[in-house]
Design a protein around this motif. Structure first.
Motif, PDB file in Angstrom:
ATOM      1  N   PRO A 131      -3.917  -9.029  -1.317  1.00 30.81           N
ATOM      2  CA  PRO A 131      -5.226  -9.376  -1.885  1.00 30.81           C
ATOM      3  C   PRO A 131      -5.562  -8.460  -3.054  1.00 30.81           C
ATOM      4  O   PRO A 131      -5.130  -7.318  -3.117  1.00 30.81           O
ATOM      5  CB  PRO A 131      -6.191  -9.162  -0.724  1.00 30.81           C
ATOM      6  N   SER A 132      -6.348  -9.004  -3.961  1.00 34.89           N
ATOM      7  CA  SER A 132      -6.683  -8.245  -5.155  1.00 34.89           C
ATOM      8  C   SER A 132      -8.087  -7.669  -5.014  1.00 34.89           C
ATOM      9  O   SER A 132      -8.962  -8.269  -4.391  1.00 34.89           O
ATOM     10  CB  SER A 132      -6.622  -9.180  -6.360  1.00 34.89           C
ATOM     11  N   ASP A 133      -8.327  -6.487  -5.563  1.00 31.86           N
ATOM     12  CA  ASP A 133      -9.680  -5.925  -5.504  1.00 31.86           C
ATOM     13  C   ASP A 133     -10.340  -5.926  -6.864  1.00 31.86           C
ATOM     14  O   ASP A 133     -11.410  -5.380  -7.046  1.00 31.86           O
ATOM     15  CB  ASP A 133      -9.639  -4.503  -4.918  1.00 31.86           C
ATOM     16  N   SER A 134      -9.652  -6.523  -7.848  1.00 28.76           N
ATOM     17  CA  SER A 134     -10.206  -6.374  -9.191  1.00 28.76           C
ATOM     18  C   SER A 134     -11.237  -7.454  -9.528  1.00 28.76           C
ATOM     19  O   SER A 134     -12.131  -7.202 -10.311  1.00 28.76           O
ATOM     20  CB  SER A 134      -9.087  -6.395 -10.223  1.00 28.76           C
ATOM     21  N   ASN A 135     -11.116  -8.635  -8.893  1.00 30.53           N
ATOM     22  CA  ASN A 135     -12.081  -9.719  -9.114  1.00 30.53           C
ATOM     23  C   ASN A 135     -12.550  -9.816 -10.554  1.00 30.53           C
ATOM     24  O   ASN A 135     -13.738  -9.648 -10.846  1.00 30.53           O
ATOM     25  CB  ASN A 135     -13.332  -9.520  -8.245  1.00 30.53           C
ATOM     26  N   SER A 174      -4.995  -3.811  -7.850  1.00 31.48           N
ATOM     27  CA  SER A 174      -5.753  -2.681  -7.362  1.00 31.48           C
ATOM     28  C   SER A 174      -6.256  -1.881  -8.548  1.00 31.48           C
ATOM     29  O   SER A 174      -5.485  -1.254  -9.269  1.00 31.48           O
ATOM     30  CB  SER A 174      -4.865  -1.796  -6.476  1.00 31.48           C
ATOM     31  N   THR A 175      -7.545  -1.911  -8.730  1.00 35.22           N
ATOM     32  CA  THR A 175      -8.111  -1.176  -9.866  1.00 35.22           C
ATOM     33  C   THR A 175      -7.965   0.323  -9.673  1.00 35.22           C
ATOM     34  O   THR A 175      -7.766   1.070 -10.612  1.00 35.22           O
ATOM     35  CB  THR A 175      -9.589  -1.522 -10.022  1.00 35.22           C
ATOM     36  N   TRP A 176      -8.064   0.748  -8.416  1.00 39.01           N
ATOM     37  CA  TRP A 176      -7.981   2.185  -8.166  1.00 39.01           C
ATOM     38  C   TRP A 176      -6.608   2.740  -8.515  1.00 39.01           C
ATOM     39  O   TRP A 176      -6.492   3.783  -9.158  1.00 39.01           O
ATOM     40  CB  TRP A 176      -8.302   2.491  -6.700  1.00 39.01           C
ATOM     41  N   TRP A 216       0.833  -1.217   0.000  1.00 35.58           N
ATOM     42  CA  TRP A 216       0.000   0.000   0.000  1.00 35.58           C
ATOM     43  C   TRP A 216       0.864   1.263   0.000  1.00 35.58           C
ATOM     44  O   TRP A 216       0.535   2.252  -0.645  1.00 35.58           O
ATOM     45  CB  TRP A 216      -0.946   0.007   1.212  1.00 35.58           C
ATOM     46  N   GLN A 266      -4.710  -5.979 -11.817  1.00 31.49           N
ATOM     47  CA  GLN A 266      -5.123  -7.224 -11.184  1.00 31.49           C
ATOM     48  C   GLN A 266      -5.038  -7.148  -9.668  1.00 31.49           C
ATOM     49  O   GLN A 266      -5.589  -7.991  -8.971  1.00 31.49           O
ATOM     50  CB  GLN A 266      -4.265  -8.381 -11.695  1.00 31.49           C
TER      51      GLN A 266
END
Lengths: 516, 487
Positions: A487-491, A400-402, A270, A398
């Motif tokens: 962990p990924s947030d893009s799912n 963090s989309t942000w 982060w 893949q």
């Protein structure tokens, strides 16, 4: 090439040439330096040609004598190979770029550059923690002298800032290295890459290494030495600074932070992402308002380096490969852009953008090259910049989309400041007499820029040549760090194979529908 | 143990003592004309003392019923001391010939010999009174040497200042010695260590012993010029004739540091935790104050004085570790430090204006890289090395002490220490900047160094160049053997 100490030879050639240069007159020193760097380039090509793609992880290994706390252990993997190639490729160009523009204390200048080459190759080839540190930190001395002696008006401030900033970072890294060598009982980098430090210790060690590499990289907010150093350094100094020295930070993350402290890297991703996102947006905006060409390119370097860091810490193949291509691509492109600045600086002796304009009229060949490198910097498909940004951002998406969203603005903002720069320099009418009097590229300058342009195209059209040697090393690295991947947030929606098969089956059973 | 064995164990001191007395006779009858002969003979006597270390004096054990010990530790320190003293004698004649006033008088090498004799006793002392006698012998000679240029006001001031403050420090040290003696009942180090160990085991600790410890360390801190007992250093270094300053910055530093290490480890080893606090404070304060104080200096000798304070701080980091490795680190540090500091002072001796008069301002170094490139390159190497930048050998010195500190688990000390060394790097860089980036000063002497001084500078430069790394296995093994002698 078994057993032949080619890496030591690549270190010895410029080292001996550097000593020789000190005792030679200016013109002989120039030729000696050029010859030495070309010999090293040829050796580099031999190195690449003999590199066994997909073979052992460490090749050309040399186990030398041990000097108390460090051993003369050299060896390269694909990452190091590519970065060594970048160094030996840019070095003759740097010597050529200084051929006419440096007239003051030429022997010392050439010696300082050759010494820099030794230290860069050594940093990439070192397989011992402390040998790496020796090369890494010793690089400060010649660069300090290059900026301070042959730099611009405010060179002394810039040289101090460069030296002290980077020194502070690397000293904290030294303390961490001492601890690691003590705890693991070895200072061999391959061994340390397999050693698992406890997770809480990793965090401290990671932060200590981060202090060094973040400054070298440079990451926001410790990037402020870079614009000063770039602006004040002579052209070739800027080329080598942007081309190779900035890569030491990325190389450090790749060689130390990720494989040695995977857990800490995962936890602190982060931090890297946040700093990089700020850097991309902030420094791009700062670049937009610069009135000094070199400063503009320097800020663009910070933005591009942020793409490297997000790619590296994406913990997946696309991200890491993208970061590596970005390092190579940025090394070539920003080096070339500094050379382009140097070409017109040599004629008009100012870096102020407003003094130029309309160069496409009287310097068409120059305008063509400058446009090409501008496009490569923006990331136009077909140039190396595109491959780099595409892969890095895809890897980041893949995770963090942000962050991917924020960092993709680098392409838009990059286009804005680079095209704006190009418009002001090359387009419009020639307004001043002194600009009208400027001559187009000489054949020497053409020979400096053309090889870089060829390499940029090659990397943009067929990046496989550059990715192949590194592929296996990326796999090894991923295998090591996978357990700590954030962990990924893009799912991303997984493809629906069942439905696809059903559809296909449906088509096969009712062929008549195809006619509709 | 018979008397002959005692003498054999103290042979270096015997050689220096007899040599010094004989040369004093020669100088008394021969007058100023004998300076050259006396100087070279004094160097030969020092060489003889080094040779004497090859015999039982190099590690034969205790002499004079445990007042004096010849071990690997004292041998290491003595070799450094004698070499540094010899160099300080060799560089003097040129300096005195060039400065206004008298030529060098033959008493100079003789006093150096007596000082070296005192330093040899300091590093071999395993008894508080032997220690004191050695210390005073060294200091008395040093007070005279500081004011050796009789007609120069600053030199006289330096001598007086050194004397007054040195006496004060001796007084503090003696007071500590008396407390330690009063509460332990012995002046021998092993007896003191036993008393401290017994005391440390008791719940109610004796306050007197702690006081004694603090005063002894305060006195020693003065001798090594560690903060907060450093104030005399810049004035004395600036006022004393440059060869004497070179001497002060090298040999007595080694002797006092070795002495401090021996007292800390041998006499007060059982209470390492207590003196470690003092040493850590002195180390960090010296590093920081030495670095910050140097920034504003315009006189190169004052700057080197602050640099020596700074370097003592780094050496103390090794002592703070309190382990054999730490002590080996201190010895390694001092050995490399001597090469760097003597080299720097040798270059300072070459700083002359067009008329050949010595100059000391940093500004007069301007553009030296053009007027005398080889000399400037050597000085730049010394400065980068003092700043601890690899690949120069000064890096290994810092590496050795920080490695010991990290091994002992003193992470905050190591982190603060390295961070503070960045401040130090600033003023070393300033010298390099003056020599390389600035335009040449209008008047700078363009002569050559002379074979002897040029050769010494070249030797120092080679030692601290990357070639010095070849000596690491040897230096590491020797310093470790020396350190083991204390544990």
């Amino acid at each position: 090439m078994d057993g032949f100490p080619i890496l030591s030879l690549m270190l010895a050639v410029p080292a001996l040439a550097a000593i020789a240069c000190l005792f030679l007159p200016a013109d002989t020193a120039r030729w000696t330096a050029l010859a030495a760097t070309l010999v090293d380039f040829v050796l580099g090509i031999l190195l690449w040609a003999n590199y066994d793609v997909g073979g052992a992880q460490w090749q050309f290994v040399e186990q030398g004598a041990r000097f108390g706390f460090f051993a003369w252990d050299l060896g390269i993997d694909g990452f190091a190979l590519m970065l060594i190639m970048l160094s030996v490729f840019l070095m003759p160009i740097c010597i050529g770029a200084s051929w006419r523009s440096v007239t003051n204390r030429v022997p010392e200048y050439m010696a300082a550059f050759l010494l820099t080459e030794v230290l860069m190759i050594g940093t990439f080839a070192a397989q011992d923690l402390f040998l790496f540190y020796l090369f890494f930190e010793a690089g400060l001395i010649p660069m300090y002298l290059i900026i301070g002696i042959w730099g611009g008006a405010n060179r002394i401030y810039a040289s101090y800032k460069f030296f002290l900033y980077t020194l502070l970072g690397s000293l904290l890294m030294l303390v961490a290295m001492l601890y690691m060598a003590r705890t693991a009982g070895t200072s061999s980098i391959p061994a340390l890459q397999a050693y698992d430090f406890p997770a809480d210790v990793q965090t401290w060690l990671w932060l200590a290494f981060f202090a060094s590499f973040a400054v070298k990289m440079p990451m926001w907010p410790v990037h402020t030495w870079l614009p000063d150093a770039h602006v004040q350094a002579p052209t070739a100094g800027s080329v080598i600074l942007a081309g190779v020295l900035l890569k030491l930070g990325g190389y450090g993350f790749l060689r130390f932070s990720l494989p040695m402290f995977p857990e800490a890297s995962g936890q602190l991703t982060w931090l890297i992402f946040a700093l990089s996102a700020v850097a991309v947006i902030y420094t791009s905006l700062v670049a937009l308002v610069q009135a000094d060409m070199k400063k503009l390119i320097a800020y663009s370097s910070v933005a591009h380096m942020a793409i490297v860091t997000i790619g590296l810490f994406a913990f997946n193949r696309q991200g890491i490969e993208g970061a590596l291509v970005m390092m190579l691509s940025h090394g070539l492109v920003s080096g070339a852009l500094f050379l382009c600045v140097g070409v017109i600086y040599d004629r008009l002796h100012t870096r102020e953008i407003a003094r130029y304009g309309g160069l496409s009229i009287n310097m068409p060949r120059y305008a063509l090259f400058f446009l090409f490198f501008t496009m490569a910097s923006i990331g136009l498909p077909g140039t190396s910049g595109f491959v780099a940004e595409f892969l890095s951002l895809m890897g980041t998406y893949q995770v963090s989309t942000w962050i991917a969203l924020l960092c993709t603005t680098s392409i838009i903002l990059g286009a804005a400041y680079m095209l704006y720069l190009y418009r002001r320099i090359a387009y419009g009418e020639i307004t001043s007499e002194e600009v009208r009097g400027m001559s187009d590229l000489s054949s020497r300058e053409l020979w400096l820029l053309a090889p870089i342009a060829a390499a940029v195209l090659w990397m943009g059209v067929y990046p496989e040549s550059f990715l192949a040697p590194m592929r296996k090393d990326v796999a090894v690295l991923l295998q090591r760090i996978d357990r700590a991947a954030p962990p990924s947030d893009s799912n991303p929606t997984p493809g629906n194979p069942a439905a696809a098969r059903a559809m296909q089956a449906h088509h096969e059973t009712t062929p008549g529908e195809a006619h509709h | 143990m018979d008397y002959a064995t005692n003498l054999a164990l103290t042979l270096p001191e015997v050689v220096l003592g007899i040599g010094g007395v004989l040369l004093m006779m020669v100088s008394a009858w021969g007058g100023p004309g004998s300076t050259r002969a006396v100087s070279w003979t004094a160097v030969a006597v020092l060489g003889g003392a080094v040779i004497a270390l090859l015999g039982p004096a190099g590690g034969g054990g205790e002499a004079f019923d445990g007042l004096y010990r010849a071990d690997a530790f004292s041998t290491f320190a003595k070799v450094l001391i004698y070499v540094a003293t010899a160099v300080s004698i060799l560089i003097a004649p040129d300096f005195f010939r060039r400065t206004a006033g008298d030529d060098l008088r033959p008493e100079y090498p003789v006093l150096m010999l007596f000082s070296a004799l005192g330093m040899g006793m300091m590093v071999s002392a395993v008894d508080l009174l032997t220690l004191y006698v050695g210390l005073e012998m060294q200091s008395l000679a040093a007070y005279v040497l500081a004011s050796f240029v009789r007609r120069d006001l600053r030199s006289a001031e330096a001598g007086l200042k050194y004397f007054v403050l040195g006496s004060l420090a001796s007084g503090i040290l003696l007071y500590g010695v008396s407390l330690v003696y009063g509460f332990t009942g012995t002046t021998m180090f092993d007896g003191i260590a036993a008393a401290y160990a017994a005391d440390a085991a008791e719940p109610a600790r004796s306050l007197g012993l702690v006081f004694g410890l603090v005063f002894v360390f305060a006195g020693l801190a003065f001798k090594i010029a560690a903060v907060p007992f450093h104030m005399w250093t810049p004035d004395v270094y600036q006022g004393a004739p440059t060869p004497v300053t070179a001497f002060f910055a090298s040999a007595p530093k080694v002797a006092a540091m070795a002495l401090a290490v021996r007292v800390a480890v041998e006499a007060m080893g059982p209470v390492t935790d207590q003196w470690r606090q003092i040493v850590i404070f002195a180390a960090l304060a010296s590093i920081i104050l030495g670095a910050v104080g140097a920034i504003g200096q315009s006189n190169v000798k004052r700057l080197l004085a602050y640099s020596s304070i700074n370097n003592v701080g780094f050496a103390l980091i090794g002592l703070a570790a309190g382990t054999a490795e730490g002590v080996a680190g201190v010895l390694t540090y001092m050995a490399i430090y001597i090469a760097m500091t003597l080299g720097s002072f040798l270059v300072v001796l070459q700083m002359r204006d067009v008329n050949g008069i010595q100059v000391e301002s940093i500004a007069s170094l301007s553009g030296m890289s053009r007027t005398r490139p080889a000399l400037a390159a050597a000085m730049a190497m010394f400065m980068f090395s003092l700043a601890g930048i690899p690949p120069l050998f000064g890096f290994y010195a810092k590496f050795a002490v920080f490695d010991a500190a990290v091994a002992a688990g003193l992470f905050p000390l190591a982190a603060i220490g390295v961070a503070a060394s960045v401040i130090g790097a600033y003023y070393y860089l300033r010298i390099v900047k003056t020599m390389y980036f600035d335009e040449p000063a209008p008047a700078f002497h363009k002569g050559d160094e002379g074979a002897l001084q040029g050769g010494l500078i070249a030797v120092a430069a080679v030692v601290i160049s990357p070639l010095g790394y070849l000596a690491i296995p040897f230096l590491g093994a020797w310093s470790m053997a020396a350190a083991r002698a204390l544990f």
